[in-house]
Design a protein around this motif. Structure first.
Motif, mmCIF file in Angstrom:
data_model
loop_
_atom_site.group_PDB
_atom_site.id
_atom_site.type_symbol
_atom_site.label_atom_id
_atom_site.label_comp_id
_atom_site.label_asym_id
_atom_site.label_seq_id
_atom_site.Cartn_x
_atom_site.Cartn_y
_atom_site.Cartn_z
ATOM 1 N N GLN A 27 0.841 -1.189 0.000
ATOM 2 C CA GLN A 27 0.000 0.000 0.000
ATOM 3 C C GLN A 27 0.874 1.236 0.000
ATOM 4 N N VAL A 28 0.315 2.339 -0.453
ATOM 5 C CA VAL A 28 1.032 3.613 -0.443
ATOM 6 C C VAL A 28 0.186 4.639 0.289
ATOM 7 N N ASP A 29 0.881 5.606 0.885
ATOM 8 C CA ASP A 29 0.191 6.609 1.683
ATOM 9 C C ASP A 29 0.890 7.949 1.506
ATOM 10 N N HIS A 30 0.100 8.998 1.372
ATOM 11 C CA HIS A 30 0.680 10.336 1.216
ATOM 12 C C HIS A 30 0.803 11.069 2.542
ATOM 13 N N GLY A 31 0.376 10.441 3.640
ATOM 14 C CA GLY A 31 0.570 11.008 4.962
ATOM 15 C C GLY A 31 -0.534 11.907 5.442
ATOM 16 N N SER A 32 -1.501 12.210 4.580
ATOM 17 C CA SER A 32 -2.611 13.067 4.975
ATOM 18 C C SER A 32 -3.801 12.206 5.364
ATOM 19 N N ILE B 236 2.096 2.961 -12.952
ATOM 20 C CA ILE B 236 1.573 2.672 -11.622
ATOM 21 C C ILE B 236 0.108 3.105 -11.607
ATOM 22 N N VAL B 237 -0.786 2.156 -11.379
ATOM 23 C CA VAL B 237 -2.221 2.439 -11.330
ATOM 24 C C VAL B 237 -2.667 2.406 -9.867
ATOM 25 N N ILE B 238 -3.246 3.490 -9.414
ATOM 26 C CA ILE B 238 -3.668 3.631 -8.018
ATOM 27 C C ILE B 238 -5.144 3.285 -7.879
ATOM 28 N N ASP B 239 -5.430 2.361 -6.954
ATOM 29 C CA ASP B 239 -6.817 1.983 -6.643
ATOM 30 C C ASP B 239 -7.641 1.672 -7.890
ATOM 31 N N GLY B 240 -7.043 0.907 -8.797
ATOM 32 C CA GLY B 240 -7.781 0.435 -9.973
ATOM 33 C C GLY B 240 -8.116 1.509 -10.979
ATOM 34 N N SER C 151 3.243 14.411 6.293
ATOM 35 C CA SER C 151 3.212 14.385 4.834
ATOM 36 C C SER C 151 4.306 15.273 4.262
ATOM 37 N N ARG C 152 4.716 14.929 3.028
ATOM 38 C CA ARG C 152 5.670 15.739 2.290
ATOM 39 C C ARG C 152 5.055 16.059 0.933
ATOM 40 N N PRO C 153 5.312 17.237 0.382
ATOM 41 C CA PRO C 153 4.736 17.587 -0.923
ATOM 42 C C PRO C 153 5.176 16.601 -2.008
ATOM 43 N N PHE C 154 4.203 16.106 -2.775
ATOM 44 C CA PHE C 154 4.455 15.249 -3.940
ATOM 45 C C PHE C 154 5.274 14.005 -3.591
ATOM 46 N N THR C 155 5.066 13.520 -2.387
ATOM 47 C CA THR C 155 5.795 12.329 -1.940
ATOM 48 C C THR C 155 4.805 11.285 -1.446
ATOM 49 N N ILE C 156 5.000 10.029 -1.897
ATOM 50 C CA ILE C 156 4.140 8.923 -1.512
ATOM 51 C C ILE C 156 5.007 7.827 -0.902
ATOM 52 N N GLN C 157 4.595 7.351 0.269
ATOM 53 C CA GLN C 157 5.359 6.360 1.013
ATOM 54 C C GLN C 157 4.788 4.963 0.786
ATOM 55 N N ALA C 158 5.630 4.018 0.376
ATOM 56 C CA ALA C 158 5.238 2.614 0.205
ATOM 57 C C ALA C 158 5.602 1.842 1.456
ATOM 58 N N ASN C 159 4.816 0.804 1.771
ATOM 59 C CA ASN C 159 5.006 0.087 3.038
ATOM 60 C C ASN C 159 5.855 -1.169 2.903
ATOM 61 N N TYR C 160 6.566 -1.343 1.757
ATOM 62 C CA TYR C 160 7.356 -2.567 1.564
ATOM 63 C C TYR C 160 8.661 -2.194 0.867
ATOM 64 N N GLU C 161 9.773 -2.633 1.438
ATOM 65 C CA GLU C 161 11.090 -2.233 0.935
ATOM 66 C C GLU C 161 11.310 -2.603 -0.534
ATOM 67 N N LEU D 170 -5.867 10.707 -4.627
ATOM 68 C CA LEU D 170 -5.067 9.720 -3.910
ATOM 69 C C LEU D 170 -5.635 9.600 -2.504
ATOM 70 N N LEU D 171 -6.213 8.437 -2.196
ATOM 71 C CA LEU D 171 -6.804 8.214 -0.885
ATOM 72 C C LEU D 171 -5.745 7.711 0.089
ATOM 73 N N PRO D 172 -5.947 7.892 1.381
ATOM 74 C CA PRO D 172 -5.027 7.305 2.357
ATOM 75 C C PRO D 172 -5.017 5.781 2.214
ATOM 76 N N ARG D 173 -3.844 5.184 2.388
ATOM 77 C CA ARG D 173 -3.680 3.719 2.332
ATOM 78 C C ARG D 173 -4.201 3.178 1.014
ATOM 79 N N ALA D 174 -3.773 3.784 -0.078
ATOM 80 C CA ALA D 174 -4.227 3.359 -1.406
ATOM 81 C C ALA D 174 -3.473 2.105 -1.851
ATOM 82 N N LYS D 175 -4.094 1.360 -2.772
ATOM 83 C CA LYS D 175 -3.485 0.159 -3.323
ATOM 84 C C LYS D 175 -2.959 0.479 -4.721
#
Length: 575
Positions: free
Chosen positions: A162-167, A211-215, A189-199, A240-245
């Protein structure tokens, strides 16, 4: 109750004896009238060690007025619907509501129960443990004090990238904007930055991949790899929703990724232990790849839980589609998570895949829930689109067991209206299907390995065929563990099924079965007494009247019969 005749297992006919009044629903029958059950002609009784007796009975039952009202576990919603709409007016498709901030108060929960919610779903991805506990206990309180019958399901978070923009709210990605996807951990959150939960999320990804977000909520093109991160350009703007796939695509095809993550995470197991302690009824397992985690969880529950908690597998990935049949066989039911599934397969394939999954579930006698985006527009608007209503109608037409609201009820402003749309639409489409007599179109797969199980299947198939052909008003089934109730439901009869059981776990599990109204009541080995008592109690409540016709099926095994399994079909009219 006197026996009309034994249902032989080699195609022998049933004959009415002279000592019975030779009328069924007012139609005279001669003493030579026969009922044929040729479906069971292929069963070999010579191999049977356990005595199996299937009995078919036709008679009238009279009101004795000896029993008092009050010991029958009719929930108040079904009781009201039956009084208002009659037997054929009862809704058969079950309704599941996701509980969230918009509907978590006891008043809102009761409104959902009154409006027809059969199962309350709690998504363990969101909210605190204390919040979930509070909601579960409110539902239990409503059931106990107000007479509702709402089951509780927890839905595990599962292991997925999952990815999250922090907001805490959605963020708009504009066309041609440049974004950085990183595995670096940071707060806020950071501007224009998305955090992934897997190394290793970027392994095997090349420049030019998508990269397709949430289908399809937003799409990015990979410009370059920067360490473990990706620098990307937004090509399809969106939210971009919180905890998006996310999913990766290359040349118009999904880029398969095997991250080797266990289906059930440490958090999931902690949530499961919590669910057991709160006496929940269902566990929906997210991101199931094969049957192993389902089998493992069911084995775990059998040794740690005092009640029979049912395990549902969520179908939402390519891996689950490739192993669909083994997953369905291992589980107690299926949830088609169309939102996540739409991330991994082309959108145009969703309708046919949904239809195929629903068909497999019915063939294997497992309840199926169709979920995600049924009435998505009603998260914000009070009226659904016509396309959404048509989609719901098609799900009902496919004979799915249940429809599920997600964000519509959890965070939407019009959850009650959304539930009302599901209820009225499903009721109307069920009526249409009944008028078309579509039930006869299904060719059932034989499931039973043992002869008693095969007989139970045939008894239920014949019972439904009789109920439809004779136009009975209702089917009563007396069952301790719900097996024959589910087999009757599988055949999708026109009349409603009332399942009488003395086991609370069975009652709550049957809440997810199409067309079944589960009732908790005392049962004895005396089937005649069980039938007379329940008919009397329903009649005392004004829900059954003179000349109503009932077909009765039972799988109650009297203790006194030891290894003998007594199954019966009885047809009766109320006088």
């Amino acid at each position: 109750m006197a026996v009309v005749g034994d249902l032989a297992l080699m195609g022998t006919k049933i004959k009415l004896t002279d000592k019975f009044e030779k009328r069924v629903f007012g139609v005279p029958l001669s003493s030579s009238t026969r009922f044929s059950f040729s479906h069971v002609k292929n069963l070999d009784v010579r191999k049977l060690r356990t005595a199996v007796r299937a009995v078919m009975q036709v008679e009238k039952i009279q009101s004795s007025g000896e029993l008092k009202e009050g010991s029958l576990g009719f929930d108040v919603v079904s009781e009201r619907e039956l009084k208002e709409n009659g037997f054929l007016g009862l809704r058969k498709t079950k309704l599941v509501c996701t509980i969230g901030p918009a509907c978590s108060s006891i008043d809102e929960l009761e409104k959902l129960a009154i409006a027809g919610m059969n199962v309350a779903r709690l998504n363990m991805c969101h909210n605190s443990r204390e919040w979930h506990q509070d909601v579960i206990r409110k539902i239990k309180k409503l059931n106990q004090e107000k007479g509702y019958c709402v089951s509780v399901m927890i839905d595990t978070e599962g292991n997925q990238i999952q990815v999250d923009h922090g907001s805490s709210s959605s963020v708009k990605a504009e066309e041609d904007s440049i974004w950085y996807f990183t595995t670096e951990k940071f707060e806020g959150s950071r501007p224009f930055t998305i955090q992934a939960n897997y190394e290793g999320f970027s392994e095997g990804v090349n420049s030019g991949d998508e990269i397709v977000i949430d289908g399809g909520m937003a799409t990015f093109e990979v410009i370059e790899k920067v360490g473990n991160g990706l620098r990307c350009k937004c090509t399809d703007p969106g939210l971009l929703l919180p905890r998006a796939k996310l999913s990766f695509w290359r040349d118009g095809k999904l880029l398969g990724r095997d991250y080797d993550l266990p289906t059930l995470s440490t958090k999931d197991w902690s949530d499961i232990v919590f669910g057991i302690s709160e006496d929940i009824d269902f566990i929906a397992v997210s991101f199931v790849k094969d049957a192993e985690p389902i089998t493992h969880l069911r084995d775990y529950l059998s040794t740690t839980s005092s009640k029979a908690i049912k395990v549902l597998a969520k179908i939402e990935s390519l891996e689950s589609l490739r192993r669909l049949e083994e997953i369905v066989e291992a589980s107690d039911g299926i949830m088609i998570a169309r939102g996540d599934l739409g991330v991994e397969i082309p959108l145009e394939q969703i309708p046919s895949v949904q239809k195929d999954i629903t068909y497999v579930c019915r063939q294997l006698n497992k309840p199926v829930i169709v979920a995600s985006q049924l009435l998505e527009s009603m998260v914000e608007y009070p009226t659904p689109t016509r396309a959404e209503v048509a989609d719901v109608s098609e799900v009902v037409r496919q004979y799915a067991d249940a429809l599920m609201l997600s964000g519509e009820s959890a965070i939407g402003s019009y959850g009650m209206k959304a539930l009302s749309v599901l209820r009225t639409t499903s009721t109307r489409m069920e009526q249409s299907c009944r008028e078309e007599s579509r039930q006869t179109l299904l060719h059932q797969r034989k499931l039973g390995a043992s002869l008693p199980d095969q007989i139970a299947e045939q008894i239920c198939h014949c019972a439904v065929e009789m109920a439809d052909n004779l136009g009975v008003d209702a089917i009563f089934v007396y069952t301790r563990h719900g097996k024959m109730a589910s087999l009757l439901s599988r055949n999708r009869p026109n009349p409603p099924i009332f399942a009488f059981t003395n086991d609370n776990s069975t009652q709550m599990a049957l809440n997810l079965q199409w067309g079944v109204t589960p009732l908790l009541t005392d049962l004895s080995d005396d089937m005649e007494g069980n039938v007379k008592k329940t008919v009397e109690l329903i009649k005392a409540k004004g829900m059954i009247k003179k000349d109503d016709a009932i077909l009765v099926v039972s799988d109650i095994i009297p203790i006194s019969t030891a290894r003998t399994i007594f199954q019966s079909i009885q047809v009766m009219t109320i006088t």
